[in-house]
Write a protein that holds these residues in place. Structure first.
Motif, short mmCIF file in Angstrom:
data_model
loop_
_atom_site.label_atom_id
_atom_site.label_comp_id
_atom_site.label_asym_id
_atom_site.label_seq_id
_atom_site.Cartn_x
_atom_site.Cartn_y
_atom_site.Cartn_z
N SER A 1 -28.63 43.06 99.37
CA SER A 1 -28.34 43.74 98.01
C SER A 1 -29.64 44.43 97.48
CB SER A 1 -28.03 42.67 96.91
OG SER A 1 -28.84 41.68 96.86
N GLU A 2 -30.85 44.19 97.71
CA GLU A 2 -32.05 45.04 97.35
C GLU A 2 -32.22 46.24 97.95
OE1 GLU A 2 -35.41 42.28 97.05
OE2 GLU A 2 -34.33 40.58 96.72
N ARG A 3 -31.45 47.04 97.96
CA ARG A 3 -31.42 48.37 98.64
C ARG A 3 -32.77 49.11 98.55
NH1 ARG A 3 -26.91 46.25 100.14
NH2 ARG A 3 -25.18 47.45 100.44
N ASP A 4 -33.34 49.15 97.03
CA ASP A 4 -34.26 49.97 97.08
C ASP A 4 -35.49 49.54 97.73
OD1 ASP A 4 -32.80 51.46 95.22
OD2 ASP A 4 -33.69 50.51 93.28
N THR A 5 -35.82 48.00 97.62
CA THR A 5 -36.91 47.49 98.41
C THR A 5 -36.65 47.74 99.91
OG1 THR A 5 -37.13 45.69 96.85
CG2 THR A 5 -38.08 45.33 99.20
N LEU A 6 -35.62 47.37 100.39
CA LEU A 6 -35.66 47.81 101.87
C LEU A 6 -35.55 49.29 102.37
CD1 LEU A 6 -32.46 45.55 102.55
CD2 LEU A 6 -34.39 45.09 103.22
N PHE A 7 -34.85 50.27 101.62
CA PHE A 7 -35.05 51.82 101.63
C PHE A 7 -36.45 52.00 101.85
CE2 PHE A 7 -30.47 53.23 100.73
CZ PHE A 7 -29.96 52.19 101.74
N ALA A 8 -37.20 51.62 100.71
CA ALA A 8 -38.74 52.08 100.31
C ALA A 8 -39.46 51.61 101.79
CB ALA A 8 -39.31 51.42 99.23
N ALA A 9 -39.28 50.62 102.13
CA ALA A 9 -39.97 50.27 103.58
C ALA A 9 -39.72 50.94 104.64
CB ALA A 9 -39.67 48.35 103.56
N ILE A 10 -38.33 51.10 104.84
CA ILE A 10 -37.90 52.08 105.86
C ILE A 10 -38.51 53.28 105.66
CG2 ILE A 10 -35.87 53.35 106.91
CD1 ILE A 10 -34.40 50.48 106.14
N ASP A 11 -38.49 53.97 104.82
CA ASP A 11 -38.96 55.30 104.47
C ASP A 11 -40.24 55.55 104.54
OD1 ASP A 11 -36.46 56.54 103.89
OD2 ASP A 11 -36.70 56.17 101.76
N ALA A 12 -41.13 54.42 104.40
CA ALA A 12 -42.81 54.51 104.43
C ALA A 12 -43.15 54.25 106.08
CB ALA A 12 -43.22 53.23 103.86
N LEU A 13 -42.35 54.22 107.20
CA LEU A 13 -42.74 54.17 108.33
C LEU A 13 -43.27 55.23 108.90
CD1 LEU A 13 -39.80 52.02 109.97
CD2 LEU A 13 -41.78 50.90 108.98
N THR A 14 -44.21 55.33 109.64
CA THR A 14 -44.73 56.66 110.44
C THR A 14 -45.24 56.04 111.77
OG1 THR A 14 -46.86 56.04 109.77
CG2 THR A 14 -45.71 57.51 108.17
N SER A 15 -45.43 57.34 112.54
CA SER A 15 -45.60 57.06 113.93
C SER A 15 -46.91 57.29 114.41
CB SER A 15 -44.58 57.87 114.75
OG SER A 15 -44.76 59.17 114.71
N GLY A 16 -47.25 56.46 115.48
CA GLY A 16 -48.94 56.80 115.95
C GLY A 16 -49.14 55.68 116.74
N GLY A 17 -49.83 55.89 118.10
CA GLY A 17 -50.45 54.77 118.78
C GLY A 17 -49.75 54.55 120.09
N GLY A 18 -50.12 53.43 120.72
CA GLY A 18 -49.31 53.22 122.12
C GLY A 18 -48.13 52.34 121.68
N THR A 19 -47.58 51.60 122.83
CA THR A 19 -46.20 50.97 122.59
C THR A 19 -46.38 49.72 123.28
OG1 THR A 19 -45.31 53.27 122.89
CG2 THR A 19 -43.91 51.20 122.82
N ALA A 20 -46.27 48.73 122.14
CA ALA A 20 -46.36 47.29 122.70
C ALA A 20 -45.12 46.59 122.34
CB ALA A 20 -47.44 46.36 122.12
N MET A 21 -44.21 47.13 123.15
CA MET A 21 -42.55 46.78 123.08
C MET A 21 -42.31 45.32 123.28
SD MET A 21 -39.17 48.40 124.81
CE MET A 21 -37.39 47.71 124.22
N GLY A 22 -42.85 44.73 124.37
CA GLY A 22 -42.68 43.21 124.73
C GLY A 22 -43.04 42.46 123.62
#
Length: 555
Positions: free
Chosen positions: A263-284
Motif C-alpha cells: 500500500s506504500e506505493r510512493d515509497t516503493l516506486f521511489a526506491a525502484i526509480d532510484a536504481l542505476t546501473s554500473g559494475g560487475g555482476t555478483a548474481m549468485g
C-alpha cells in the motif's frame, strides 16, 4: 675538498631518486600491486562507502561467459555491506573474454517411440513462456530465432486455451485427437490441463523479494528501465496485505528496501526509480541474500517468492555456476520459497541459466520484451505468476499397444521424467499457478482395432503438503475426430504453434512439414484472441524470410 664535494653531489642525486620513487609509489602503487597480485580488493570493480553502499568505478567490470561456465567456483566480489557479512572469497581468475551473443541450451527432439518397446511417456508440467517471447522479439526485429532457443512447450503454453474449468479439485484434463495435418496416416493427441482460478481477494498474502541486476550491462533501455516498469506494474496489482522487499546486485549486493507494505506505493516506486546501473555482476551472491530474506516470511499461509530481473549474465562472487547457485539456495526452496526469473535484453542474454534456475526453483521463467508483455505477466496473469496451486505435477500418458503403434511427444525434452519415478514423490516436477493452462501434443500412429487410445494420469500435491494425489483420464478411440475440421480451435491452434516450432528448430521428424500448413491451421483457429492473431502475423513474416534462410543453409 673535491672528494667531499663529489660525495655531496652523489648524496643529492640519491635523495632525488628516492624522492621520485616514493612519489611514484604514492601515485601508482595500487596499479603496481594489481600487477603483482598484492591486493585482492584492487581486482574488484566496486568500492564501498563508509555506510556500506556500493559505488561503481569509472571503468566497468566486463562480463565473462567462460568464467560463469567453469567448474571452478572461485571468484571474488567487493566487500559486502556491514549488514550482510559474507565469508571471504578467493581471488577472481584472470580477465576473460567479453561475453558476446545470447546463450541457449540445445535439446534433442524426442524420438518416435514404438509402444511395443515403451508404452509410457512421463514428464513434468511446464508453464514457462520465455522461448516464445524471445522468438517474437527476434522476428519483430527482422530476424529468425536461433534453433537452440526454441522450446516447443513454451511456445504452446504462451497462449490462452478455452478448456473447461475444474468442477472439483485443482485442475481438469481435456483430451482430444484428430488426423495430423502434417504427416498422412498419423494423428495428433492433445492433453490439456486447466488450473483453478483465484480471485484477487482469494490470494494468500504475498511477500515478494525483487532481486534486480544493476550491473553495467543493464544500462540499456530494454533492460533496467523496463525492469523498473515491470516492478511497478506488479506492485500496482498487489493487495494491501502483501509486502515487497528490494535487493540489488552489481559488483556486490545491497539491501535497498526492507519488507514494505504494497500500500506504500510512493515509497516503493521511489526506491525502484532510484536504481542505476554500473559494475560487475555478483548474481549468485544476490540470489542467496534474496532467498534468505524470502525465507523469513515463508509459511503455509503466505506466498514467499523471489523475482529476479536480469539479463542472466554473471561474473563475480562465490557462486558463479548454475550448480553453485542452486546448491546455495536449495534449503530455502525446500522451505517453500518460489522463484520467478524475468529475462531482459539481448546481446548477452543467458536463456539457459534463467530457464534452469526457474525449473529448479519451483517457479516460472518469463522474458519481457516490452511494457505490454510486462503488463500481461504482472497484471493480467498476476495470480498465476504468484500463487502455486499444485506442486510437483507429473503427467504420465500410457498408450494402448492394441490401438497405438507408436508416438512422439512434441517438446518437453528437458522436463522428461523416468517412467519408474512417476509415483516417486521425492522426484521434483513442475508447478501450476492459479488459472494456468498446460498443453502437450503427441503425434501418434494408430494400429489395430483397440478401443482405448491412451490413459492419462496426473499426480500432484498441494503446496506445503506431503501426500500426492493422482487422477486418471481416458481417451477412447471413439473419441477421436474423423477430420481435423471437427477438432476444437484449441487443438488446431496448438498444432499450428507446435508445428511451426518443430520446423524452425529443425526436428528430424518435421523435415517434410510445411509452414504453409501451419499458417492455414492458425488462420482457422484464431478464435477472436489477440495473442493468436499476433502469432499468425509473425508466422507470415517467418515464411517470407525462411526461403532466403533455406538458401543460406540455416533452415
Amino acid at each position: 675538498m673535491k672528494r667531499i664535494a663529489g660525495l655531496s653531489k652523489l648524496a643529492v642525486v640519491t635523495l632525488g631518486v628516492l624522492a621520485l620513487a616514493v612519489a611514484t609509489l604514492s601515485l601508482f602503487g595500487n596499479n603496481i600491486r594489481k600487477l603483482f597480485g598484492a591486493s585482492a580488493a584492487s581486482l574488484s570493480s566496486t568500492e564501498y562507502t563508509a555506510n556500506g553502499g556500493a559505488t561503481a568505478n569509472r571503468q566497468l567490470q566486463r562480463k565473462s561467459l567462460r568464467t560463469f561456465g567453469a567448474n571452478d567456483e572461485g571468484g571474488s566480489s567487493a566487500a559486502p555491506a556491514p549488514e550482510m557479512v559474507m565469508a571471504p572469497a578467493p581471488p577472481r581468475p584472470p580477465a576473460e573474454p567479453i561475453s558476446t551473443g545470447n546463450t541457449h541450451a540445445a535439446q534433442r527432439p524426442n524420438p518416435f517411440t514404438l509402444t511395443s518397446e515403451d508404452r509410457f511417456s512421463t514428464f513434468a508440467v511446464d508453464v514457462d513462456t520465455a522461448s516464445y517471447t524471445l522468438f517474437r522479439r527476434q522476428v519483430a526485429e527482422g530476424g529468425l530465432p536461433a534453433r537452440d532457443s526454441i522450446r516447443v512447450e513454451e511456445w504452446m503454453n504462451y497462449f490462452r486455451y478455452r478448456y473447461p474449468a475444474p468442477e472439483e479439485g485443482d485442475f481438469r484434463v481435456d483430451l482430444e485427437g484428430a488426423p495430423s495435418p502434417f504427416t498422412p496416416g498419423r494423428h495428433l493427441v492433445k492433453v490439456g490441463l486447466q488450473g483453478r482460478n483465484l480471485a484477487k481477494s482469494q490470494r494468500k498474502p504475498t511477500h515478494l523479494v525483487f532481486l534486480v541486476d544493476t550491473s553495467g550491462s543493464m544500462g540499456q533501455p530494454d533492460k533496467l528501465p523496463l525492469a523498473q516498469t515491470a516492478m511497478k506494474l506488479m506492485v500496482d496489482g498487489l493487495n494491501e496485505a502483501d509486502t515487497v522487499a528490494l535487493v540489488t546486485y552489481a559488483g556486490g549486493v545491497r539491501d535497498v528496501l526492507p519488507p514494505t507494505s504494497a500500500s506504500e506505493r510512493d515509497t516503493l516506486f521511489a526506491a525502484i526509480d532510484a536504481l542505476t546501473s554500473g559494475g560487475g555482476t555478483a548474481m549468485g551472491d544476490g540470489l542467496e541474500i534474496a532467498y534468505r530474506h524470502a525465507a523469513k516470511k515463508a509459511g503455509p499461509q503466505r506466498v514467499s517468492r523471489v523475482v529476479v530481473l536480469t539479463d542472466g549474465d554473471t561474473n563475480l562472487g562465490r557462486n558463479l555456476t548454475a550448480d553453485a547457485m542452486l546448491a546455495s539456495v536449495q534449503g530455502y526452496v525446500q522451505e517453500g520459497v518460489t522463484l520467478s526469473t524475468i529475462g531482459l535484453g539481448m546481446g548477452n542474454y543467458r536463456d539457459d541459466l534463467m530457464e534452469r534456475l526457474a525449473n529448479k526453483g519451483n517457479g516460472n521463467c518469463f522474458y519481457i520484451d516490452s511494457e505490454r508483455e510486462a503488463r500481461r505477466v504482472f497484471q493480467e496473469r498476476l495470480a498465476g505468476t504468484l500463487e502455486v496451486i499444485a506442486q510437483d505435477v507429473k503427467i504420465q500418458v500410457e498408450f494402448d499397444p492394441a490401438t497405438v503403434r507408436g508416438y512422439r511427444l512434441l517438446g518437453y525434452e528437458n522436463r522428461a521424467i523416468a517412467d519408474r519415478d512417476f509415483r516417486n514423490d521425492k522426484v521434483d516436477a513442475g508447478e501450476i499457478g492459479a488459472g494456468h493452462t498446460v498443453t502437450a501434443l503427441y503425434e501418434v500412429e494408430l494400429a489395430g482395432e483397440g478401443a482405448n487410445v491412451a490413459t492419462v494420469r496426473v499426480r500432484a500435491r498441494r503446496p506445503g503438503g506431503v501426500e500426492a494425489a493422482e487422477q486418471r483420464f481416458s481417451l477412447e478411440r471413439s473419441g477421436l475426430h474423423g477430420s481435423l475440421r471437427d477438432a476444437s480451435a484449441n487443438l488446431r491452434f496448438a498444432a499450428a504453434v507446435a508445428g511451426t516450432a518443430d520446423i524452425l528448430r529443425g526436428a528430424p521428424q518435421a523435415g517434410d512439414w510445411s509452414l504453409a500448413t501451419a499458417e492455414s491451421l492458425a488462420e482457422g483457429a484464431v478464435d477472436g484472441m489477440s495473442d493468436r492473431a499476433e502469432f499468425l502475423g509473425l508466422l507470415r513474416l517467418v515464411r517470407e524470410r525462411t526461403s532466403q534462410s533455406v538458401a543460406n543453409g540455416r533452415y
